[in-house]
Scaffold this active site. Structure first.
Site, mmCIF file in Angstrom:
data_model
loop_
_atom_site.group_PDB
_atom_site.id
_atom_site.type_symbol
_atom_site.label_atom_id
_atom_site.label_comp_id
_atom_site.label_asym_id
_atom_site.label_seq_id
_atom_site.Cartn_x
_atom_site.Cartn_y
_atom_site.Cartn_z
ATOM 1 N N GLY A 147 0.815 -1.214 0.000
ATOM 2 C CA GLY A 147 0.000 0.000 0.000
ATOM 3 C C GLY A 147 0.843 1.257 0.000
ATOM 4 O O GLY A 147 2.027 1.222 -0.333
ATOM 5 N N LEU A 158 0.425 3.637 -2.093
ATOM 6 C CA LEU A 158 0.795 3.488 -3.501
ATOM 7 C C LEU A 158 1.259 4.805 -4.118
ATOM 8 O O LEU A 158 0.783 5.883 -3.758
ATOM 9 C CB LEU A 158 -0.393 2.933 -4.289
ATOM 10 C CG LEU A 158 -0.920 1.583 -3.796
ATOM 11 C CD1 LEU A 158 -2.057 1.093 -4.694
ATOM 12 C CD2 LEU A 158 0.183 0.538 -3.734
ATOM 13 N N HIS A 172 4.363 1.912 -8.064
ATOM 14 C CA HIS A 172 3.399 0.804 -8.045
ATOM 15 C C HIS A 172 2.493 0.863 -9.279
ATOM 16 O O HIS A 172 2.206 -0.157 -9.902
ATOM 17 C CB HIS A 172 2.509 0.890 -6.800
ATOM 18 C CG HIS A 172 3.233 0.819 -5.492
ATOM 19 N ND1 HIS A 172 3.373 1.906 -4.654
ATOM 20 C CD2 HIS A 172 3.846 -0.220 -4.861
ATOM 21 C CE1 HIS A 172 4.023 1.544 -3.564
ATOM 22 N NE2 HIS A 172 4.337 0.267 -3.661
ATOM 23 N N GLN A 194 7.763 -9.520 7.534
ATOM 24 C CA GLN A 194 8.964 -9.037 6.845
ATOM 25 C C GLN A 194 9.593 -7.823 7.534
ATOM 26 O O GLN A 194 10.554 -7.263 7.024
ATOM 27 C CB GLN A 194 8.685 -8.788 5.366
ATOM 28 C CG GLN A 194 7.817 -7.597 5.050
ATOM 29 C CD GLN A 194 7.466 -7.566 3.571
ATOM 30 O OE1 GLN A 194 6.701 -8.401 3.088
ATOM 31 N NE2 GLN A 194 8.024 -6.621 2.833
ATOM 32 N N GLN A 199 12.342 -3.312 -9.966
ATOM 33 C CA GLN A 199 13.805 -3.431 -9.894
ATOM 34 C C GLN A 199 14.355 -2.694 -8.672
ATOM 35 O O GLN A 199 15.436 -2.995 -8.186
ATOM 36 C CB GLN A 199 14.425 -2.872 -11.188
ATOM 37 C CG GLN A 199 15.937 -2.804 -11.209
ATOM 38 C CD GLN A 199 16.612 -4.169 -11.069
ATOM 39 O OE1 GLN A 199 16.036 -5.193 -11.453
ATOM 40 N NE2 GLN A 199 17.813 -4.179 -10.513
ATOM 41 N N LYS A 200 13.590 -1.722 -8.161
ATOM 42 C CA LYS A 200 14.046 -0.991 -6.972
ATOM 43 C C LYS A 200 14.445 -1.939 -5.845
ATOM 44 O O LYS A 200 15.393 -1.684 -5.117
ATOM 45 C CB LYS A 200 12.941 -0.063 -6.487
ATOM 46 C CG LYS A 200 13.336 0.568 -5.211
ATOM 47 C CD LYS A 200 12.407 1.647 -4.787
ATOM 48 C CE LYS A 200 12.840 2.091 -3.425
ATOM 49 N NZ LYS A 200 12.327 1.192 -2.391
ATOM 50 N N ASP A 201 13.693 -3.029 -5.697
ATOM 51 C CA ASP A 201 14.020 -4.032 -4.677
ATOM 52 C C ASP A 201 14.711 -5.203 -5.375
ATOM 53 O O ASP A 201 14.139 -6.279 -5.543
ATOM 54 C CB ASP A 201 12.745 -4.458 -3.956
ATOM 55 C CG ASP A 201 12.096 -3.290 -3.242
ATOM 56 O OD1 ASP A 201 12.548 -2.944 -2.142
ATOM 57 O OD2 ASP A 201 11.150 -2.686 -3.804
ATOM 58 N N GLN A 206 14.984 -8.589 -3.659
ATOM 59 C CA GLN A 206 13.658 -9.213 -3.569
ATOM 60 C C GLN A 206 13.332 -9.947 -4.871
ATOM 61 O O GLN A 206 12.809 -11.061 -4.861
ATOM 62 C CB GLN A 206 12.604 -8.144 -3.280
ATOM 63 C CG GLN A 206 11.179 -8.635 -3.314
ATOM 64 C CD GLN A 206 10.226 -7.627 -2.715
ATOM 65 O OE1 GLN A 206 10.020 -7.580 -1.510
ATOM 66 N NE2 GLN A 206 9.633 -6.797 -3.560
ATOM 67 N N SER A 249 7.457 4.376 -0.577
ATOM 68 C CA SER A 249 6.498 4.773 0.462
ATOM 69 C C SER A 249 7.227 5.421 1.629
ATOM 70 O O SER A 249 6.672 6.261 2.332
ATOM 71 C CB SER A 249 5.733 3.541 0.954
ATOM 72 O OG SER A 249 5.235 2.824 -0.154
#
Ligand code: AMP
Length: 278
Positions: free
Chosen positions: A28, A30, A34, A58, A145-147, A150, A183
């Protein structure tokens, strides 16, 4: 757009859908980053599902779970405006009812970078993402790609467990001054916000050096550190020049793609960013 919070209700609706589902898991709050994933999913699938779930598993004990921004009404408005079909908004007791006792944990690729600093973070991510994939049954799931780590961890899980879907990775969406949208950016005060583009500035400085022929990981790391050190509000957590596939730190030059990544604290806010040098 339909907003559903119960797993059973979502699954009953999901069974009736004919065609492909594109899925974007989110926590969220957003923003355009996102929404870029949602728009890409809309172009590539018959239906799009976004989940909004601030996943307690997490977050570490010292992290910002309680403070994590929650802006559901605005999130729903944004998702409606881009044409999202379904939003799945379970609460914690729906996802982790009493008696829940299963964990999905990826090994090697979670031991470095973010995983080294946030011990159970990725086990929390893979456990929730696995459960969400089972509920949503997407043909494609979209990640930013930011993470970067992940993405690597989720791809490893999908491959290892033969999950029947494709992971699609979308480029990092940035503000005009280069700061990756996040966020957590809303935690920054005006002065800190003005300092925050130093992350991307360091990455692009290293990229330019690389394009001019500098491919020593040590020298590239030094460039990142030097530029970050020029910003007094920025405190380095780590900077890394790693193999983009294994995420192992590099000592020697390589012809494989390199992931340049970092976590930097600006005040209490921990920001991450990365680029891949091909
Ligand atoms: P989050 O809500 O932070 O868990 O993010 C949900 C998804 O959006 C993840 O796949 C993120 O990598 C992705 N995402 C977050 N920020 C950005 C951004 N600035 N650009 C692209 N993707 C993003």
């Amino acid at each position: 757009m339909k907003n559903i919070s119960a797993i059973a209700e979502f699954q009953a609706g999901r069974q009736k859908l004919k065609g492909t589902v594109g899925f974007i898991p989110t926590m969220g709050c957003l923003h355009e980053g996102h929404l870029a994933l949602v728009k890409q999913a809309l172009a590539e699938n018959d239906y799009v599902v976004v989940s909004i779930f601030v996943n307690p598993k997490q977050f570490g004990p010292q992290e910002d779970l309680a403070a994590y921004p929650r802006t559901l009404a605005n999130d729903l408005k944004l998702l409606r405006s881009v044409g999202c079909d379904f939003v799945f908004t379970p609460d914690v007791s729906e996802m982790y009812p009493e008696g829940f006792q299963t964990e999905v944990r990826v090994q090697e690729v979670t031991k470095v970078l973010e995983g080294a600093r946030r011990p159970n973070h990725f086990a929390g991510v893979t456990t929730v993402v696995c459960k969400l994939f089972n509920i949503v049954q997407p043909a494609r799931a979209y990640f930013g790609q930011k993470d970067a780590q992940q993405v690597a961890v989720v791809k490893q899980m999908v491959a290892d467990l033969a999950m029947p879907l494709k992971i699609v990775v979308a480029p990092t969406v940035r503000a005009a001054d280069g700061l990756a949208l996040s966020s957590r950016n809303r935690y920054l005060d005006q002065q800190q916000r003005a300092a925050a583009p130093v992350l991307y500035r360091s990455l692009t400085t290293a990229q330019i050096a690389y394009q001019k022929g500098e491919n020593s990981p040590k020298a590239l790391r030094k460039i990142l550190e030097t530029i970050l050190a020029e910003e007094p509000l920025a405190e380095i957590d780590y900077v890394s020049v790693a193999d983009a596939t294994t995420l192992k730190e590099l000592d020697l030059s390589t012809h494989q793609p390199m992931l340049l990544s970092m976590a930097v604290r600006i005040g209490k806010t921990r920001l991450i960013d990365n680029i891949v040098l091909l």
